[in-house]
Design a protein around this motif. Structure first.
Motif, PDB file in Angstrom:
ATOM      1  N   LEU A  20      -4.336 -15.410  14.804  1.00  0.00           N
ATOM      2  CA  LEU A  20      -4.724 -16.472  13.886  1.00  0.00           C
ATOM      3  C   LEU A  20      -4.085 -16.262  12.514  1.00  0.00           C
ATOM      4  O   LEU A  20      -3.515 -15.187  12.252  1.00  0.00           O
ATOM      5  CB  LEU A  20      -6.249 -16.511  13.796  1.00  0.00           C
ATOM      6  N   PRO A  21      -4.148 -17.237  11.613  1.00  0.00           N
ATOM      7  CA  PRO A  21      -3.427 -17.126  10.343  1.00  0.00           C
ATOM      8  C   PRO A  21      -3.827 -15.948   9.465  1.00  0.00           C
ATOM      9  O   PRO A  21      -3.051 -15.542   8.596  1.00  0.00           O
ATOM     10  CB  PRO A  21      -3.753 -18.457   9.650  1.00  0.00           C
ATOM     11  N   ASP A  22      -5.026 -15.404   9.649  1.00  0.00           N
ATOM     12  CA  ASP A  22      -5.452 -14.257   8.853  1.00  0.00           C
ATOM     13  C   ASP A  22      -5.100 -12.934   9.530  1.00  0.00           C
ATOM     14  O   ASP A  22      -5.530 -11.869   9.068  1.00  0.00           O
ATOM     15  CB  ASP A  22      -6.955 -14.314   8.593  1.00  0.00           C
ATOM     16  N   GLY A  23      -4.319 -12.954  10.600  1.00  0.00           N
ATOM     17  CA  GLY A  23      -4.065 -11.760  11.397  1.00  0.00           C
ATOM     18  C   GLY A  23      -3.372 -10.648  10.633  1.00  0.00           C
ATOM     19  O   GLY A  23      -2.499 -10.886   9.792  1.00  0.00           O
ATOM     20  N   HIS A  24      -3.795  -9.426  10.933  1.00  0.00           N
ATOM     21  CA  HIS A  24      -3.132  -8.243  10.380  1.00  0.00           C
ATOM     22  C   HIS A  24      -3.415  -7.056  11.297  1.00  0.00           C
ATOM     23  O   HIS A  24      -4.234  -7.132  12.218  1.00  0.00           O
ATOM     24  CB  HIS A  24      -3.591  -7.953   8.949  1.00  0.00           C
ATOM     25  N   ARG A  25      -2.749  -5.982  11.031  1.00  0.00           N
ATOM     26  CA  ARG A  25      -2.820  -4.806  11.901  1.00  0.00           C
ATOM     27  C   ARG A  25      -4.258  -4.297  12.021  1.00  0.00           C
ATOM     28  O   ARG A  25      -5.006  -4.226  11.052  1.00  0.00           O
ATOM     29  CB  ARG A  25      -1.944  -3.696  11.332  1.00  0.00           C
ATOM     30  N   GLY A  26      -4.621  -3.946  13.251  1.00  0.00           N
ATOM     31  CA  GLY A  26      -5.933  -3.379  13.492  1.00  0.00           C
ATOM     32  C   GLY A  26      -5.825  -2.126  14.341  1.00  0.00           C
ATOM     33  O   GLY A  26      -4.762  -1.503  14.418  1.00  0.00           O
ATOM     34  N   TYR A  27      -6.918  -1.738  14.984  1.00  0.00           N
ATOM     35  CA  TYR A  27      -6.934  -0.600  15.904  1.00  0.00           C
ATOM     36  C   TYR A  27      -6.789  -1.138  17.320  1.00  0.00           C
ATOM     37  O   TYR A  27      -7.702  -1.743  17.858  1.00  0.00           O
ATOM     38  CB  TYR A  27      -8.237   0.189  15.765  1.00  0.00           C
ATOM     39  N   GLY A  28      -5.607  -0.967  17.899  1.00  0.00           N
ATOM     40  CA  GLY A  28      -5.350  -1.480  19.241  1.00  0.00           C
ATOM     41  C   GLY A  28      -5.030  -2.960  19.207  1.00  0.00           C
ATOM     42  O   GLY A  28      -3.878  -3.371  19.328  1.00  0.00           O
TER      43      GLY A  28
END
Length: 487
Positions: free
Chosen positions: A75-83
């Protein structure tokens, strides 16, 4: 169509193609079973391409999940996460698919609820600082123990089993609170599936905000875009509302950690083969998958109850300070959860398990799971910005089902890591700058303030614009902060 070249999945160079405005797609490569679909403006997608972010590489890993349907979504707010990236959606076949704790996240059913107060800005003007103080004194914040409600193990087990319903029976909720909560504030959870240590932590944390990006914010409705939808939600221009963003606290975190470890032990070859251990999954037909789902549901019930107890505290503070206050729940929706839902896939309707990690459900008007009060409008969706700008109230969009399995962004999304933000901003200067703009902030530590600086987040206006243009959610109202309580 414009082509953007990135360094993505594994050592492969992949090319997300802009297939229509604000819609990018990465064709399946390697072990990807479906394409990766990315929603965002050119600048938002560009930010996902950086070496530090790796959002696009992570979503390609998600696209390898057994049983995944149609596409993996950012989605437009996406950013790096855990997995899994934060701001992602993955829907798998409910019979032949898998479940991944990493696709839900450590803060199980972290979510947002919005309260309307019946007050206008003129009613609270000049008393914002006092209101911030009273809320900060009343609602526990920060790491570790802290509760607005005295509970024992038996009480926590009741919360884990029946969620907000338990609070209603104990006199800490109204019937209308259940009716304005996703899933009526209850999923089929089993307290016995929750680790013992997590249960113990829950005793001290019912009705507490926690730390990190969690907040309680008093806001002013500064703009209304859709008067009919705003009226249905019960909000109006210049009204005072309260937004609460919190989750399942240490209970949820420990539950997730426990099951990631259990999955790794049960499926060692799989865990070894994955690019990130927090992608580990279990077939939905396996016993361990069922245990995790029962524990996840129980932790979700805890999160709904946690936000409910804080709602009761808000009601007490407002009724003490403002005789005319009438605090009512507009809606409560989670954004770290996996739920079984029916969706059209091609020409067929299928039962899917939809993982939403940093993604809020955004069901359109007429959907059977939208509360009766909002059936003609669509489900309320809340997109918090940063504490120095604004937040948005949306309604589930007409194209959300086809584009994102009925999902929308859960916030602005981080642009800088907490470490980077701490290096770049000073707590005292930040608090002073916000105060000069009429925003009163209370926090347990200066570190929290710097980590959550407005400059650490993406432009929420841009995120919401993309969401609105794509039909994921339609703009109803904008709110601006007056007082913000953080851990």
């Amino acid at each position: 169509m414009r082509v953007v070249v990135i360094c993505g999945h594994g050592d492969n160079h992949v090319e997300p193609v802009e297939i229509e405005p604000n819609v990018y797609e990465i064709a399946p490569t390697g072990e990807m079973r479906v394409p990766a679909r990315v929603y965002g403006s050119e600048s938002l997608v560009e930010a996902m391409r950086t070496a530090d972010d790796q959002t696009l590489a992570q979503i390609q890993d998600v696209a390898t999940l057994p049983g995944i349907q149609q596409f993996a979504v950012v989605l437009p707010d996406g950013h790096r996460g855990y997995g899994f990236p934060v701001g992602s959606v993955a829907a798998v076949d409910a019979d032949d698919g898998v479940i991944s704790p990493g696709g839900v996240g450590f803060d199980i059913n972290c979510g947002v609820r919005l309260l309307r107060t019946g007050l206008t800005f003129q009613d609270v003007a000049g008393r914002e600082s006092m209101l911030a103080d009273r809320l900060f004194q009343t609602i526990p914040t920060g790491l570790g123990p802290g509760s607005s409600l005295d509970t024992d193990i038996s009480d926590v087990r009741g919360v884990l089993e029946t969620g907000v319903e338990w609070l209603l029976n104990e006199g800490h909720a109204r019937k209308a609170d259940l009716e304005h909560c996703e899933e009526n504030g209850r999923l089929p959870g089993d307290p016995n599936a929750v680790p013992t240590e997590a249960l113990k932590r829950g005793v001290d944390q019912v009705g507490s905000l926690g730390s990190g990006n969690h907040f309680l914010e008093v806001q002013r409705v500064s703009e209304v875009y859709d008067s009919a939808a705003a009226a249905a939600f019960g909000i109006d221009l210049d009204e005072i509302v309260v937004m609460i963003h919190a989750g399942s606290r240490g209970l949820g975190h420990q539950t997730c950690s426990h099951y990631i470890d259990e999955f790794e032990r049960a499926y060692p070859d799989l865990a070894e083969s994955l690019p990130n251990e927090q992608l580990v999954y279990a077939p939905l037909s396996d016993r361990l998958a069922g245990e995790y789902r029962s524990a996840m549901n129980a932790a979700a019930n805890f999160a709904w109850a946690n936000r409910q107890v804080m709602t009761q505290a808000v009601r007490e503070v407002f009724s003490d300070l403002f005789e005319e206050a009438d605090v009512q729940l507009v809606y409560d929706v989670g954004h770290n959860i996996a739920t079984e839902e029916h969706h059209a896939v091609g020409d067929d309707e299928q039962t899917l398990l939809v993982h939403r990690k940093g993604a809020t459900r955004a069901l359109p008007a007429g959907h059977p799971d939208v509360p009766d009060a909002y059936a003609d409008i669509g489900q309320p969706v809340f997109v918090p910005g940063d504490m120095g700008s604004r937040s948005y109230v949306l309604a589930g969009g007409s194209r959300s089902l086809e584009r994102s399995f009925g999902s929308a962004p859960h916030g602005a999304g981080r642009a800088k890591s907490r470490t980077q933000a701490s290096r770049e901003y000073a707590a005292g200067e930040l608090q002073q700058a916000l105060r000069a703009r009429g925003i009163f902030v209370r926090a347990q530590s200066g570190e929290t303030l710097t980590e959550e600086s407005p400059g650490a987040y993406k432009n929420v206006d841009e995120v919401v614009h993309v969401c609105h243009e794509l039909g994921l959610g339609t703009k109803v109202a904008q709110t601006t902060p007056l007082a913000n309580i953080k851990g």
